[in-house]
Design an enzyme around this catalytic site. Structure first.
Site, mmCIF file in Angstrom:
data_model
loop_
_atom_site.group_PDB
_atom_site.id
_atom_site.type_symbol
_atom_site.label_atom_id
_atom_site.label_comp_id
_atom_site.label_asym_id
_atom_site.label_seq_id
_atom_site.Cartn_x
_atom_site.Cartn_y
_atom_site.Cartn_z
ATOM 1 N N GLY A 15 9.907 -43.699 -7.911
ATOM 2 C CA GLY A 15 8.589 -43.952 -7.325
ATOM 3 C C GLY A 15 8.592 -43.283 -5.963
ATOM 4 N N THR A 16 8.242 -42.003 -5.965
ATOM 5 C CA THR A 16 8.462 -41.222 -4.743
ATOM 6 C C THR A 16 7.431 -41.498 -3.653
ATOM 7 O OG1 THR A 16 7.388 -39.407 -5.905
ATOM 8 C CG2 THR A 16 9.790 -39.358 -5.755
ATOM 9 N N ARG A 22 -3.389 3.054 8.432
ATOM 10 C CA ARG A 22 -3.691 1.864 7.632
ATOM 11 C C ARG A 22 -2.543 0.868 7.644
ATOM 12 N NH1 ARG A 22 -4.793 4.369 1.832
ATOM 13 N NH2 ARG A 22 -5.954 2.445 1.507
ATOM 14 N N ARG A 65 -2.971 -1.652 -6.509
ATOM 15 C CA ARG A 65 -2.204 -2.887 -6.357
ATOM 16 C C ARG A 65 -2.557 -3.810 -7.517
ATOM 17 N NH1 ARG A 65 -5.747 -4.539 -1.141
ATOM 18 N NH2 ARG A 65 -7.677 -4.926 -2.225
ATOM 19 N N LYS A 83 0.833 -1.199 0.000
ATOM 20 C CA LYS A 83 0.000 0.000 0.000
ATOM 21 C C LYS A 83 0.874 1.259 0.000
ATOM 22 C CE LYS A 83 -3.750 -0.837 2.354
ATOM 23 N NZ LYS A 83 -4.420 -1.117 3.643
HETATM 24 P P1 ADP Z 1 -7.777 -2.573 3.393
HETATM 25 O O1 ADP Z 1 -6.373 -2.981 3.207
HETATM 26 O O2 ADP Z 1 -8.542 -3.435 4.285
HETATM 27 O O3 ADP Z 1 -8.434 -2.246 2.079
HETATM 28 P P2 ADP Z 1 -7.397 0.244 3.691
HETATM 29 O O4 ADP Z 1 -6.299 0.754 4.519
HETATM 30 O O5 ADP Z 1 -7.168 0.265 2.225
HETATM 31 O O6 ADP Z 1 -7.732 -1.206 4.194
HETATM 32 O O7 ADP Z 1 -8.660 1.104 4.056
HETATM 33 C C1 ADP Z 1 -9.954 0.667 4.257
HETATM 34 C C2 ADP Z 1 -10.917 1.588 3.552
HETATM 35 O O8 ADP Z 1 -10.806 2.922 4.014
HETATM 36 C C3 ADP Z 1 -10.684 1.644 2.063
HETATM 37 O O9 ADP Z 1 -11.918 1.631 1.404
HETATM 38 C C4 ADP Z 1 -9.976 2.935 1.855
HETATM 39 O O10 ADP Z 1 -10.238 3.452 0.584
HETATM 40 C C5 ADP Z 1 -10.538 3.813 2.958
HETATM 41 N N1 ADP Z 1 -9.560 4.811 3.386
HETATM 42 C C6 ADP Z 1 -8.349 4.550 3.887
HETATM 43 N N2 ADP Z 1 -7.673 5.693 4.125
HETATM 44 C C7 ADP Z 1 -8.487 6.708 3.764
HETATM 45 C C8 ADP Z 1 -8.344 8.130 3.754
HETATM 46 N N3 ADP Z 1 -7.241 8.713 4.166
HETATM 47 N N4 ADP Z 1 -9.379 8.840 3.313
HETATM 48 C C9 ADP Z 1 -10.501 8.234 2.903
HETATM 49 N N5 ADP Z 1 -10.690 6.914 2.882
HETATM 50 C C10 ADP Z 1 -9.694 6.140 3.307
HETATM 51 MG MG MG Z 2 -7.661 -1.142 0.726
#
Ligand code: ADP
Ligand code: MG
Ligand code: MG
Length: 929
Positions: free
Chosen positions: A817-818, A112, A357, A42
């Site tokens: 013949g494993t 996150r 990703r 991420k």
């Molecule tokens: P996951 O890996 O479970 O997807 P994320 O870290 O991507 O977790 O975040 C979960 C949700 O919150 C996602 O839908 C993401 O888009 C949203 N989100 C994360 N950070 C922000 C942010 N800074 N502003 C708005 N939405 C966010």
């Molecule tokens: Mg996400």
């Protein structure tokens, strides 16, 4: 207030000794695509998007190294890290013009998780961090939107309470549901009024206090500190652990933490949030695919709480935003040279990218995307081969429902076709029950209102999954696609009751309960009652898969052969690309139809007849009984010989022009006779009822005489052929006469005769002598047709492997013949161990894997010894593997490393083996560079 004051920063005690923090776009994350180890997927994606000039909210990443050092120090932040965090946060304050904890213009952030490998929903994220009564007021004043402010606040308490303070999710769900229900049965989150939200905030705070004994923290810096530690801790959470185990992701990678300026998709109808793929992850079609919700925050789409709109809707709702998003998608796809899975949020008409990703995809999509991208000139054929997982090839050859049966099938409900494939199992309504039932040998379909990461263990063991709520990017759908399970999501008409463990469809009126059989079609989205018959997927209908495998054939060094005992199997394997038969087990033919009777007839007198023949050969005369035994035996064996010749002719024809390795009889003879206990019971019953037949008594006596304590180490394989030479003789004649017949008919049979279970070179030498005498006789009778065959042995007894240099003097080829080699190297009885202690061994990590599934390194080492010794005697010795491992991708990699010439596996695994062999060869070439 805790806004960070400037002096505090300049007086900072010290910096961390290591660089633990990378802000996006500060240049340090140069080539951040290659920094996934440190930044996590991420963080690397956010850094790279920022560098590419795409709209991301400002933020920074705390590295995986910080996480690992945190745990190494006994769950303490490394020295100086906190100061560095404050500094990075200050940078964010500067670039946003907001202040963390500043009521006049509050900065809110999300915290996150983000590991190197994406683990969807497995770890934790907290949104809206930095809120308290004071900053909330500021937020409301600035946005002029009271409802938004209170909604953000209640979400924050809910998420922080659950993730950081360990309050159970239901504790928040209950008051939330109650407030919603006050607005009607089908009320949504968006129906909640400001007063509802205010009341909820108070209720949530009370829940936190009641359950944790402490007040909800109001200091934003304390919130941040706790949230960062909670994200670190989530790396070792049960869900994440289970997931890593199932996906074979190492446990020591750690997670990064991303601190991201909040952007709000819940600020009204010009705001929204969504998830989209640059190509359709189900079919691979080159079209933007995804969903979004207006006036919502990120979690809402993924959690399946409201059913979202398709992304195409955005084109009419907000055309400029849609165009920009589309353009960004293309750009990212070009940049990563792969399909991207994107998260975005629109705040008052402005687009922000929150994640990119490589997209998870179904097997069908993977194959289509890979071939399309080669056609588009984006990737090379080699890369395309590298991008398909062997398991995906396997999935493409999986069953679908029989169309004939579908016509009369009783459909319960239709939902979204979230992950393709056909699944049949019994209904269960929670993950633990799924695990329990599967543990006792049942097949299950997991039925849920919606799934969350807590259900992963149940999804992993279920045949298929169906949910009532959530779209094509809901948790259920994403996870099911990834682990290759059929899934139907969003079956809105299905009323699922966990309480009564039953479900019913409001449209069809059909219901079912726990234990009922269900058939689920993830390709169409249908759920049927009962057990529908399935049909195999047709390889012929999959040109893209064939294209990939064709490229794989050009890359691989090892041949891919098959284990087949019947002409139909051989033909099927050949259509899958098999280049020969590496193992034809002749004894399987002994069990067909009325042959078993003939075989038993022979076995009953086999020992007596063999003794008599020896006597006669020594010039002694035979008694009447002895003559009788010989006559009975010879007549049964003659019948067998004729039948076997027919079998071999069929196989040679099916494999015309390709080698066929026929293994002579292998199992102990008792396997062809009734079970000792059963026969004993039969005779005893008959005796007490007036007398058993002579035949039954004789059979019992024979079974007794053949009984062994350790049959797998007993009279079998070449030992049997040496004790009862007629088996070797008739089989040799049957093979060679079949060869002659097929040649006469214009065919091109290539025969190889293989002797099993050799441990000492003399076993092979003596058997060879027997066999060659027969071959000479057949040749003389052949009338000018050339009779040709190669002679070889299985290496499956450790002593055979250790003396392979001697054994090679008598053999043209070896085939490992494993199954037996593993059994004898470990000293495990395979039949007993696999259903018994081995499971536990693997579970308890006493063994890393089941060695009967994936070749053990010590067994592979023994093979390597045999390969080296064998080739030292005979450089041109042909070497293959015919054990189960020949179709297992991980084992195929080991075979490549050992230097085998080919692998042989069951027909269905041939396509998988073609791919795996190519990937193994590429990896080998890479290593040698
Ligand atoms: P996951 O890996 O479970 O997807 P994320 O870290 O991507 O977790 O975040 C979960 C949700 O919150 C996602 O839908 C993401 O888009 C949203 N989100 C994360 N950070 C922000 C942010 N800074 N502003 C708005 N939405 C966010
Ligand atoms: Mg996400
Ligand atoms: Mg064997």
């Amino acid at each position: 207030m805790t806004q960070i004051a400037e002096p505090a920063r300049s007086e900072r005690a010290h910096r961390a000794a290591k660089r633990y923090i990378y802000a996006w776009g500060d240049g340090a994350a140069e080539g951040s695509g290659g920094m996934k180890d440190l930044l996590g997927g991420k963080g690397a994606g956010l850094a790279e998007m920022t560098r590419a000039g795409l709209p991301t909210p400002p933020g920074f990443t705390i590295t995986t190294a910080a996480c690992n050092d945190y745990f190494a120090a006994g769950e303490r932040l490394p020295d100086g890290l906190w100061d560095d965090i404050l500094e990075a946060l200050h940078e964010v304050e500067r670039s946003t013009g907001k202040g963390f904890g500043d009521p006049s213009n509050p900065l809110l952030v999300s915290v996150r998780s983000g590991a190197k490998f994406s683990m969807p929903g497995m770890m934790d994220t907290v949104l809206n961090l930095g809120l308290n009564e004071a900053t909330l007021e500021g937020l409301i004043r600035l946005t002029g939107n009271e409802r938004f402010g209170w909604d953000a606040y209640r979400r924050f308490i809910q998420m922080f309470g659950r993730i950081v303070m360990d309050v159970k999710a239901e504790r928040f769900d209950e008051p939330l549901e109650a407030r919603k229900h006050a607005h009607g049965k089908d009320a949504r989150d968006t129906d909640l009024t400001v007063d509802d939200l205010k009341a909820l905030v108070a209720e949530f705070k009370a829940v936190v206090k009641a359950d944790t004994g402490r007040d909800f923290p109001t200091d934003p810096l304390e919130q941040l500190d706790l949230a960062i530690k909670a994200v670190f801790a989530s790396w070792f959470g049960k869900r994440a652990n289970d997931y890593r185990n199932s996906q074979k992701i190492p446990h020591d990678l750690g997670t990064a933490v991303n601190v991201v300026t909040m952007v709000f998709g819940n600020m009204g109808d010009d705001s929204g949030t969504g998830v989209a793929f640059t190509r359709n992850p189900n079919t691979g079609e080159n079209e933007l695919y995804g969903e979004y919700l207006t006036n919502a925050q990120g979690e809402d789409v993924v959690a399946g709480i409201r059913t979202p709109s398709p992304i195409s809707q955005l084109a009419s709702d907000m055309p400029e935003v849609f165009d920009e998003f589309n353009r960004i998608g293309r750009q990212l796809e070009q940049h990563y040279r792969n399909v991207q899975d994107l998260e975005f949020t629109i705040e008052r008409g402005r687009l922000y990218m929150l994640q990119t990703r490589d997209a998870k995809r179904t097997a069908a999509a993977a194959v289509k995307i890979a071939t399309d991208m080669v056609d588009e000139g984006v990737i090379t054929p080699d890369e395309a081969v590298g991008r398909i997982e062997p398991a995906q090839v396997d999935q493409l050859l999986r069953a679908t429902f029989d169309p004939a049966a579908l016509k009369t099938a009783k459909r319960v409900v239709k939902g979204l076709n979230a992950s393709p494939g056909a699944a049949v199992g019994r209904a269960v309504f929670d993950a633990d029950t799924a695990v329990e039932w599967v543990g006792r040998g049942e097949k299950v379909i997991l039925v849920r209102i919606e799934t969350s990461p807590d259900d992963f263990h149940g999804m992993a063991v279920a045949e298929g999954i169906i949910t009532a709520r959530g779209g094509a990017t809901s948790h259920a759908a994403v996870v099911a696609r990834q682990i290759g399970k059929p899934c139907v999501a969003g079956s809105a008409a299905l009323d699922v009751s966990y309480g009564s463990k039953s479900a019913s469809c409001s449209i069809t009126g059909i219901d079912f309960a726990e234990g009922d059989w269900l058939s689920l079609d993830g390709t169409t989205g249908d759920l049927f009652l009962g057990q529908l018959p399935t049909v195999q997927a047709r390889f012929e209908d999959q040109p893209e898969l064939q294209k990939i495998l064709g490229w794989a054939d050009g890359i691989r060094r090892m041949g891919v052969w098959t284990n087949a005992d019947k002409p139909e199997e051989a033909a099927q394997a050949r259509s899958y690309g098999a280049q020969g038969i590496g193992l034809c087990r002749t004894e399987h033919m002994f069990r067909e139809g009325d042959r078993l009777e003939i075989v038993r007839g022979a076995i009953l007198v086999a020992n007596a007849a063999t003794r008599a023949k020896a006597k006669a050969a020594a010039g002694e005369s035979l008694t009447d009984d002895e003559n009788q035994a010989v006559a009975t035996f010879d007549s049964a064996m003659a019948k067998l010989e004729a039948l076997q010749q027919g079998d071999f002719e069929g196989i040679f024809k099916a494999m015309d022009g390709l080698p066929v390795v026929v293994r002579l009889i292998d199992p102990p003879l008792h396997e062809f006779l009734p079970n000792l206990e059963e026969q004993l019971v039969k005779v005893t019953r008959a005796e007490s009822a007036g007398g058993a037949s002579e035949e039954d008594k004789e059979l019992l006596a024979t079974i007794r005489s053949l009984h062994e304590q350790n049959p797998m180490l007993g009279l079998r394989g070449c030992r049997l052929g040496l004790m009862i030479p007629d088996f070797v003789k008739i089989q040799t004649r049957a093979i060679l006469n079949a060869e002659i017949a097929v040649k006469k008919a214009g065919g091109n049979p290539i025969a190889k005769i293989m002797i099993p279970l050799v441990g000492h070179v003399n076993e092979l030498a003596f058997t060879r002598r027997l066999l060659e005498a027969e071959a000479t006789a057949v040749r003389e009778a052949a009338g000018g047709v050339e009779v040709d065959y190669k002679f070889g042995t299985m290496i499956e007894v450790p002593r055979g492997a250790l003396t392979a240099d001697e054994i090679a003097t008598e053999a043209d080829f070896f085939s490992f013949g494993t199954n037996d080699l593993t059994q004898m190297t470990f000293g495990y009885s395979r039949d007993d161990a696999e259903g018994g202690f081995l499971l536990k061994y693997v579970e308890d990590h006493i063994l890393p894997v089941n060695p009967f599934q994936t070749l053990d390194d010590a067994v592979a080492g023994l093979m390597k010894t045999a390969v080296d010794k064998g080739r030292s005697t005979k450089p041109g010795l042909e070497l293959g593997i015919c054990g189960e491992h020949g179709g297992d991708p991980d084992s195929i990699w080991k075979c490549e490393a050992i230097g085998l010439d080919y692998v042989s596996c069951s027909p269905f695994r041939v396509p998988v083996a073609r791919l795996a062999a190519a990937q193994a060869a590429m990896a080998g070439a890479e290593r040698d560079k």
